[in-house]
Design a protein around this motif. Structure first.
Motif, short mmCIF file in Angstrom:
data_model
loop_
_atom_site.label_atom_id
_atom_site.label_comp_id
_atom_site.label_asym_id
_atom_site.label_seq_id
_atom_site.Cartn_x
_atom_site.Cartn_y
_atom_site.Cartn_z
N LYS A 132 2.31 8.85 3.18
CA LYS A 132 0.89 8.85 3.50
C LYS A 132 0.24 7.57 2.98
CE LYS A 132 -0.28 12.77 1.57
NZ LYS A 132 -1.06 13.95 1.17
N ALA A 133 0.94 6.84 2.14
CA ALA A 133 0.41 5.62 1.55
C ALA A 133 0.24 4.55 2.62
CB ALA A 133 1.35 5.11 0.47
N GLU A 134 -0.67 3.62 2.36
CA GLU A 134 -0.83 2.47 3.24
C GLU A 134 0.43 1.63 3.14
OE1 GLU A 134 -3.44 -1.65 3.55
OE2 GLU A 134 -3.83 -0.26 1.91
N ILE A 135 0.93 1.18 4.30
CA ILE A 135 2.12 0.33 4.34
C ILE A 135 1.73 -0.95 5.05
CG2 ILE A 135 4.51 0.09 5.11
CD1 ILE A 135 4.57 3.23 5.15
N THR A 136 1.86 -2.08 4.37
CA THR A 136 1.54 -3.37 4.95
C THR A 136 2.79 -4.22 5.05
OG1 THR A 136 0.93 -4.25 2.78
CG2 THR A 136 -0.86 -3.32 4.12
#
Length: 142
Positions: A132-136
């Protein structure tokens, strides 16, 4: 088709004075130490975040190799680093983001096409879909 793999952990003691060991089914890790100090104080040993980072980097890079081949391209080399952020939040700690840094050598690929395909791999990688974390992502050739 379902593929299952196993990782395991053992722990003894309290949070700060306890000790743990992690193992993988393949034997790549066997009773490898981890604990509070290696997770929060930079001491020797492993921690869940670096394992997640290694798993994500591996999955993403494999997914990208498939996507490249579907586009008629083949990497001579790719190196991916996943930086996993564990942050203090209201109710404890959470992994809030993962930043992938990719360096690749792909004959015949333009920078623009490489970044496009890398973003497709980032979105489609099974490990990316887990979080669910932001992935960049930062991707570059050369």
């Amino acid at each position: 088709m379902t593929i299952e793999r196993t990782g395991s952990a053992a722990w003894s003691g309290g949070l700060k004075d306890g000790r743990g060991e992690i193992s993988t089914e393949s034997g790549a890790l066997s009773a490898y130490p981890y604990g509070f100090a290696s997770r929060f104080e930079g001491q020797r040993g492993s921690n869940p975040e670096e394992l997640i980072g290694a798993a994500h980097a591996a999955c993403f890079t494999m997914a990208l190799s498939l996507i490249l081949s579907e586009a008629g391209l083949k990497a001579t080399s790719m190196q991916t680093r996943a930086r996993v952020s564990l942050d203090k939040v209201d109710d404890g700690f959470a992994i809030t983001k993962i930043h992938l840094t990719l360096k690749g050598h792909v004959p015949g690929a333009t920078e623009e096409r490489f970044v496009e395909l890398a973003n497709k791999a980032k979105a489609g990688c099974p490990v990316s879909k887990l979080f669910k974390a932001e992935i960049t992502l930062d991707a570059s050739l050369g």
